[in-house]
Design a protein around this motif. Structure first.
Motif, PDB file in Angstrom:
ATOM      1  N   ARG A 181       0.136  -2.682   2.345  1.00  0.00           N
ATOM      2  CA  ARG A 181       1.235  -1.834   1.860  1.00  0.00           C
ATOM      3  C   ARG A 181       0.786  -0.376   1.869  1.00  0.00           C
ATOM      4  O   ARG A 181      -0.304  -0.040   1.395  1.00  0.00           O
ATOM      5  CB  ARG A 181       1.656  -2.229   0.450  1.00  0.00           C
ATOM      6  N   VAL A 182       1.646   0.468   2.424  1.00  0.00           N
ATOM      7  CA  VAL A 182       1.398   1.915   2.465  1.00  0.00           C
ATOM      8  C   VAL A 182       2.264   2.566   1.397  1.00  0.00           C
ATOM      9  O   VAL A 182       3.483   2.340   1.346  1.00  0.00           O
ATOM     10  CB  VAL A 182       1.733   2.496   3.852  1.00  0.00           C
ATOM     11  N   ALA A 183       1.623   3.359   0.527  1.00  0.00           N
ATOM     12  CA  ALA A 183       2.360   4.018  -0.550  1.00  0.00           C
ATOM     13  C   ALA A 183       1.888   5.456  -0.690  1.00  0.00           C
ATOM     14  O   ALA A 183       0.722   5.779  -0.417  1.00  0.00           O
ATOM     15  CB  ALA A 183       2.155   3.264  -1.864  1.00  0.00           C
ATOM     16  N   LYS A 184       2.813   6.314  -1.125  1.00  0.00           N
ATOM     17  CA  LYS A 184       2.507   7.735  -1.294  1.00  0.00           C
ATOM     18  C   LYS A 184       2.563   8.072  -2.784  1.00  0.00           C
ATOM     19  O   LYS A 184       3.430   7.576  -3.514  1.00  0.00           O
ATOM     20  CB  LYS A 184       3.508   8.572  -0.512  1.00  0.00           C
ATOM     21  N   SER A 185       1.621   8.886  -3.248  1.00  0.00           N
ATOM     22  CA  SER A 185       1.593   9.279  -4.650  1.00  0.00           C
ATOM     23  C   SER A 185       1.233  10.748  -4.767  1.00  0.00           C
ATOM     24  O   SER A 185       0.687  11.346  -3.833  1.00  0.00           O
ATOM     25  CB  SER A 185       0.576   8.430  -5.429  1.00  0.00           C
ATOM     26  N   VAL A 186       1.546  11.349  -5.936  1.00  0.00           N
ATOM     27  CA  VAL A 186       1.236  12.759  -6.183  1.00  0.00           C
ATOM     28  C   VAL A 186       0.335  12.832  -7.405  1.00  0.00           C
ATOM     29  O   VAL A 186       0.662  12.300  -8.478  1.00  0.00           O
ATOM     30  CB  VAL A 186       2.511  13.580  -6.417  1.00  0.00           C
ATOM     31  N   HIS A 187      -0.816  13.478  -7.262  1.00  0.00           N
ATOM     32  CA  HIS A 187      -1.774  13.618  -8.358  1.00  0.00           C
ATOM     33  C   HIS A 187      -2.303  15.039  -8.357  1.00  0.00           C
ATOM     34  O   HIS A 187      -2.839  15.519  -7.347  1.00  0.00           O
ATOM     35  CB  HIS A 187      -2.930  12.625  -8.185  1.00  0.00           C
ATOM     36  N   ASP A 188      -2.154  15.718  -9.520  1.00  0.00           N
ATOM     37  CA  ASP A 188      -2.587  17.121  -9.638  1.00  0.00           C
ATOM     38  C   ASP A 188      -1.966  17.985  -8.556  1.00  0.00           C
ATOM     39  O   ASP A 188      -2.608  18.879  -7.972  1.00  0.00           O
ATOM     40  CB  ASP A 188      -4.115  17.225  -9.582  1.00  0.00           C
ATOM     41  N   GLY A 189      -0.721  17.700  -8.252  1.00  0.00           N
ATOM     42  CA  GLY A 189      -0.004  18.516  -7.278  1.00  0.00           C
ATOM     43  C   GLY A 189      -0.365  18.219  -5.833  1.00  0.00           C
ATOM     44  O   GLY A 189       0.097  18.918  -4.933  1.00  0.00           O
ATOM     45  N   MET A 190      -1.195  17.195  -5.592  1.00  0.00           N
ATOM     46  CA  MET A 190      -1.627  16.859  -4.242  1.00  0.00           C
ATOM     47  C   MET A 190      -1.032  15.505  -3.856  1.00  0.00           C
ATOM     48  O   MET A 190      -1.181  14.524  -4.577  1.00  0.00           O
ATOM     49  CB  MET A 190      -3.151  16.801  -4.159  1.00  0.00           C
ATOM     50  N   THR A 191      -0.353  15.464  -2.729  1.00  0.00           N
ATOM     51  CA  THR A 191       0.255  14.230  -2.235  1.00  0.00           C
ATOM     52  C   THR A 191      -0.743  13.495  -1.342  1.00  0.00           C
ATOM     53  O   THR A 191      -1.334  14.091  -0.434  1.00  0.00           O
ATOM     54  CB  THR A 191       1.521  14.527  -1.425  1.00  0.00           C
ATOM     55  N   THR A 192      -0.914  12.214  -1.624  1.00  0.00           N
ATOM     56  CA  THR A 192      -1.810  11.392  -0.806  1.00  0.00           C
ATOM     57  C   THR A 192      -1.148  10.067  -0.498  1.00  0.00           C
ATOM     58  O   THR A 192      -0.259   9.604  -1.209  1.00  0.00           O
ATOM     59  CB  THR A 192      -3.149  11.131  -1.510  1.00  0.00           C
ATOM     60  N   SER A 193      -1.604   9.455   0.600  1.00  0.00           N
ATOM     61  CA  SER A 193      -1.137   8.119   0.977  1.00  0.00           C
ATOM     62  C   SER A 193      -2.279   7.143   0.802  1.00  0.00           C
ATOM     63  O   SER A 193      -3.441   7.439   1.125  1.00  0.00           O
ATOM     64  CB  SER A 193      -0.660   8.097   2.438  1.00  0.00           C
ATOM     65  N   LYS A 194      -1.935   5.962   0.318  1.00  0.00           N
ATOM     66  CA  LYS A 194      -2.908   4.889   0.153  1.00  0.00           C
ATOM     67  C   LYS A 194      -2.424   3.660   0.908  1.00  0.00           C
ATOM     68  O   LYS A 194      -1.218   3.412   0.999  1.00  0.00           O
ATOM     69  CB  LYS A 194      -3.097   4.537  -1.326  1.00  0.00           C
ATOM     70  N   VAL A 195      -3.371   2.894   1.411  1.00  0.00           N
ATOM     71  CA  VAL A 195      -3.050   1.629   2.064  1.00  0.00           C
ATOM     72  C   VAL A 195      -3.903   0.565   1.411  1.00  0.00           C
ATOM     73  O   VAL A 195      -5.131   0.675   1.357  1.00  0.00           O
ATOM     74  CB  VAL A 195      -3.344   1.681   3.578  1.00  0.00           C
ATOM     75  N   VAL A 196      -3.232  -0.484   0.905  1.00  0.00           N
ATOM     76  CA  VAL A 196      -3.975  -1.529   0.202  1.00  0.00           C
ATOM     77  C   VAL A 196      -3.599  -2.892   0.767  1.00  0.00           C
ATOM     78  O   VAL A 196      -2.436  -3.142   1.098  1.00  0.00           O
ATOM     79  CB  VAL A 196      -3.686  -1.495  -1.319  1.00  0.00           C
ATOM     80  N   PRO A 197      -4.590  -3.787   0.909  1.00  0.00           N
ATOM     81  CA  PRO A 197      -4.271  -5.157   1.305  1.00  0.00           C
ATOM     82  C   PRO A 197      -3.633  -5.888   0.130  1.00  0.00           C
ATOM     83  O   PRO A 197      -3.981  -5.668  -1.036  1.00  0.00           O
ATOM     84  CB  PRO A 197      -5.637  -5.742   1.672  1.00  0.00           C
ATOM     85  N   LEU A 198      -2.691  -6.776   0.428  1.00  0.00           N
ATOM     86  CA  LEU A 198      -1.940  -7.453  -0.608  1.00  0.00           C
ATOM     87  C   LEU A 198      -2.375  -8.903  -0.754  1.00  0.00           C
ATOM     88  O   LEU A 198      -2.525  -9.617   0.253  1.00  0.00           O
ATOM     89  CB  LEU A 198      -0.438  -7.408  -0.302  1.00  0.00           C
ATOM     90  N   ALA A 199      -2.535  -9.307  -2.008  1.00  0.00           N
ATOM     91  CA  ALA A 199      -2.753 -10.722  -2.296  1.00  0.00           C
ATOM     92  C   ALA A 199      -1.398 -11.432  -2.305  1.00  0.00           C
ATOM     93  O   ALA A 199      -0.340 -10.806  -2.141  1.00  0.00           O
ATOM     94  CB  ALA A 199      -3.455 -10.867  -3.638  1.00  0.00           C
ATOM     95  N   GLU A 200      -1.409 -12.734  -2.528  1.00  0.00           N
ATOM     96  CA  GLU A 200      -0.186 -13.522  -2.422  1.00  0.00           C
ATOM     97  C   GLU A 200       0.899 -13.016  -3.365  1.00  0.00           C
ATOM     98  O   GLU A 200       2.052 -12.808  -2.967  1.00  0.00           O
ATOM     99  CB  GLU A 200      -0.493 -14.997  -2.727  1.00  0.00           C
ATOM    100  N   ALA A 201       0.552 -12.798  -4.638  1.00  0.00           N
ATOM    101  CA  ALA A 201       1.551 -12.342  -5.601  1.00  0.00           C
ATOM    102  C   ALA A 201       2.078 -10.956  -5.232  1.00  0.00           C
ATOM    103  O   ALA A 201       3.275 -10.665  -5.376  1.00  0.00           O
ATOM    104  CB  ALA A 201       0.943 -12.328  -7.003  1.00  0.00           C
ATOM    105  N   GLU A 202       1.208 -10.114  -4.792  1.00  0.00           N
ATOM    106  CA  GLU A 202       1.620  -8.763  -4.394  1.00  0.00           C
ATOM    107  C   GLU A 202       2.518  -8.797  -3.159  1.00  0.00           C
ATOM    108  O   GLU A 202       3.436  -7.979  -3.022  1.00  0.00           O
ATOM    109  CB  GLU A 202       0.391  -7.905  -4.136  1.00  0.00           C
TER     110      GLU A 202
END
Length: 548
Positions: free
Chosen positions: A499-520
Motif C-alpha cells: 500500500r502506498v500512502a502519503k502523509s504530512v509531518h512538520d510541513g513535509m509531505t512524504t510517501s510511504k510504501v508498506v507490505p500488507l498482512a492478511e488483515a491489512e
C-alpha cells in the motif's frame, strides 16, 4: 526477478526499502499517494530518460538501488560481458545517484557505468506496459520481433543469406568499378606496354651502356696522341734513329779497343725495350679503334632508356618490372568480362537463396500471425471485448537480414470499423485490455523479464476487472509481475500486496510504501471498494475477493 528496491531522498520518499517476491505483486493506494513515484524511481535506476527534478526537496542528492536475481543463461549476462562486468552469486545490483546539480552517476555491482549500459540492461530485465508506454507492445518497431518469438522462428539462415547477398553485391560493385577504371586507361596501357616491349630493357643495361659510351668518348679524345706517339716510336722515329746509331757504333767498335762494347750492349737493350713499347702502343691504338656509328647507337639506346624511365617515374633498372606489371593489368582487363560474369552469377545465386529464405519467413509469419490473432481473440472475449477484432498486419517492407516483412498489430473495436494502430483506435480501457490479451498470448513461459503494468486496469470494473486480474495472475505464474492498480478485483489476486500512502509531518509531505498482512489487505481492499468510509459490507466483500 526484482528482489528489492531501496530509495533514498527521491521526490516524496525520504527512505524506503521494499522486498518483492515471485508471482503477482500489487501496489495500491489513493490517487496522488505516490504510486507512480515508485515507477519513476525504478525507471531512474534502470537508466530511463524521465523527469529531471527527482531529488527530494532539502536533500543534497537522491539514490536508488535495485537488486535482481540473475540466473544462468539470463540475457543480461551478455550485456554485462560486453561491458566487462563480472557477476558473482547470480546477484545483480544496480545503483544510481542523482546529485543536487542534476548530475547522474550509475553503478553496476559497484562498478561505475554509463546510462547507456543501464538502459541495455533494462531492455532485458524489465518490460513496462501502460496506456502511454512506447517501450513495450505499443511500439510498432518491435512487433515483428514479438511475432517471430511467438512463432519460434530461427533467423540465423536468413541473416547468413543476407550477409552473403550483401558481400556478393559489394564484390561485384567493386570489381565493376575497378574494371571501369582499368578500361579508362586501357589505351595508355597498351601503348606503354608496346613501347616497353619494343625497347625490351634489361636489368643492369643502363650501367653497361654508360660505361661503354664513356669509354668510346675517351678513346675519341686520346687516339690522335697515341697515333703520333706510335709514329715517333717507329722506323721513322726513335726506332730508326736507334738502329742507325747501333750500326754506326758497331762499325767503329773494332778500332775503339773495347770502349764501345758497354754502350752498344745498353743500346741493344734499349732497342728491345723500345720494340716492346712500340708493340704495346700499337696494340693500344688498335683497341682505341671503333666505328663512330657504334657510339651513336650506344648513346641512342642509353638516352631512350633514361627517357622512358623519366616518363614512368621509375629507375631504368625498374623498366623491365614495370612492363610485367602493366602487362598484368592488361591481362586483368582482358579477363575482366569473365570475372564480372562469375561475380554476377554469384550475386544472382545469393539473391535467389535470400529470396527463398525471405519467402519462407513471410509464409511462417503469416501462419503464426493467424494463430496469434486467434489467441488474442480468445483472450478478448472474457475481457468483454468479444466484438473487437485484433489483426496482425504483414506487408512487404525494406529487405534486411531478417526478411522483408513489416509487421504491425492493428485493432478494430467493432466489426466493420476501420482497423488501425493499437494506441490510435482503442480508448484507455480498451487499450489496457488489448495490451493484456496480447501479452498473455505472446507469453511462453518467459521468466527472464520482470513485467510491470501501470494501471492497465483503468476504466474497467466488475467481471471485466476480475478477468484482467486473472490474466495478470496467469502471466505471473511464469514470471514476476508488478501491477499498479485501483481495482480491488486485481488487488485481491496478488501474491504480495503493498500500500502506498502519503502523509504530512512538520510541513513535509512524504510517501510511504508498506507490505500488507492478511488483515491489512482486507482493510485496503474494503477501502478500494467503498472509499474512505469502510462498511461491513465492503469488508465482507473484501474477504470474499481474497477467498477467491
Amino acid at each position: 526477478m526484482l528482489r528489492s528496491l531501496e530509495i533514498r531522498d527521491m521526490l516524496l520518499i525520504d527512505w524506503l526499502e521494499l522486498g518483492f517476491g515471485p508471482g503477482l505483486n500489487v501496489l495500491t493506494g489513493e490517487t496522488g499517494a505516490g504510486k507512480s513515484i515508485l515507477l519513476d524511481c525504478l525507471g531512474f535506476v534502470l537508466g530511463w530518460r524521465g523527469r529531471a527534478d527527482l531529488v527530494r526537496q532539502g536533500a543534497t542528492q537522491g539514490e536508488v538501488t535495485a537488486v535482481f536475481d540473475l540466473p544462468p543463461g539470463h540475457p543480461a549476462h551478455a550485456v554485462l560481458a560486453e561491458a566487462g562486468i563480472d557477476v558473482e552469486d547470480d546477484e545483480l545490483i544496480l545503483r544510481r545517484v542523482n546529485g543536487g546539480d542534476g548530475r547522474k552517476t550509475g553503478y553496476v555491482n559497484d562498478r561505475r557505468v554509463s546510462g547507456e549500459v543501464l538502459r541495455q540492461l533494462s531492455d532485458v530485465l524489465v518490460e513496462l506496459h501502460g496506456q502511454h508506454d512506447d517501450r513495450g507492445l505499443l511500439n510498432p518497431r518491435g512487433h515483428r520481433v514479438l511475432l517471430d518469438a511467438f512463432a519460434g522462428l530461427d533467423l540465423g539462415p536468413a541473416r547468413k543469406a543476407w550477409a552473403a547477398r550483401r558481400d556478393a553485391a559489394r564484390d561485384l560493385e567493386e570489381a565493376e568499378a575497378q574494371l571501369a577504371i582499368a578500361r579508362g586507361e586501357e589505351e595508355f596501357l597498351r601503348h606503354a606496354v608496346k613501347e616497353l616491349d619494343d625497347l625490351s630493357p634489361e636489368i643492369g643495361e643502363e650501367e653497361v651502356l654508360d660505361i661503354r659510351r664513356r669509354s668510346m668518348q675517351a678513346a675519341e679524345r686520346i687516339r690522335d696522341d697515341v697515333a703520333r706517339a706510335l709514329q715517333m716510336l717507329g722506323p721513322q722515329g726513335a726506332e730508326g734513329a736507334m738502329l742507325d746509331a747501333n750500326r754506326w757504333l758497331e762499325g767503329a767498335a773494332d778500332q775503339a779497343e773495347n770502349k764501345l762494347d758497354q754502350p752498344i750492349a745498353a743500346l741493344s737493350r734499349a732497342i728491345i725495350e723500345l720494340g716492346d713499347a712500340h708493340r704495346g702502343v700499337e696494340d693500344a691504338l688498335s683497341a682505341l679503334d671503333f666505328d663512330p656509328s657504334a657510339l651513336e647507337v650506344t648513346e641512342e639506346r642509353l638516352f631512350a632508356l633514361r627517357a622512358l624511365a623519366r616518363k614512368h617515374d621509375v629507375l631504368p633498372d625498374d623498366l623491365a618490372g614495370l612492363a610485367d606489371e602493366l602487362r598484368g593489368r592488361l591481362e586483368q582487363i582482358d579477363a575482366g568480362d569473365t570475372s564480372i560474369a562469375e561475380l554476377r552469377r554469384r550475386r544472382t545465386d545469393a539473391d535467389a537463396a535470400y529470396d527463398t529464405l525471405a519467402a519462407n519467413l513471410t509464409a511462417a509469419r503469416k501462419k503464426a500471425a493467424a494463430k496469434l490473432d486467434q489467441a488474442v481473440s480468445a483472450e478478448l472475449a472474457p475481457l468483454k471485448m468479444e466484438r473487437a477484432v485484433f489483426h496482425t498486419d504483414i506487408t512487404e517492407g525494406e529487405a534486411g537480414p531478417e526478411g522483408r516483412d513489416a509487421v504491425a498489430f492493428t485493432v478494430a473495436t467493432n466489426p466493420g470499423a476501420p482497423a488501425g494502430p493499437l494506441d490510435k483506435i482503442a480508448s484507455g480501457g480498451e487499450l489496457s485490455r488489448f495490451l493484456l490479451a496480447l501479452k498473455v498470448s505472446l507469453a511462453h513461459g518467459n521468466d527472464a523479464l520482470v513485467m510491470i503494468f501501470d494501471e492497465i486496469d483503468r476504466g474497467v470494473g466488475g467481471a471485466t476487472a476480475d478477468a484482467v486480474g486473472r490474466r495478470l495472475k496467469k502471466l505471473a505464474g511464469d514470471s514476476q509481475v508488478l501491477v499498479v492498480t485501483h481495482s480491488p478485483q486485481v488487488a485481491a489476486l496478488g501474491d504480495e500486496h503493498f500500500r502506498v500512502a502519503k502523509s504530512v509531518h512538520d510541513g513535509m509531505t512524504t510517501s510511504k510504501v508498506v507490505p500488507l498482512a492478511e488483515a491489512e489487505r482486507i482493510e485496503e481492499i474494503a477501502r478500494m471498494l467503498s472509499g474512505d468510509r469502510i462498511t461491513d459490507a465492503a469488508t465482507e466483500a473484501a474477504r470474499a475477493l481474497l477467498a477467491g
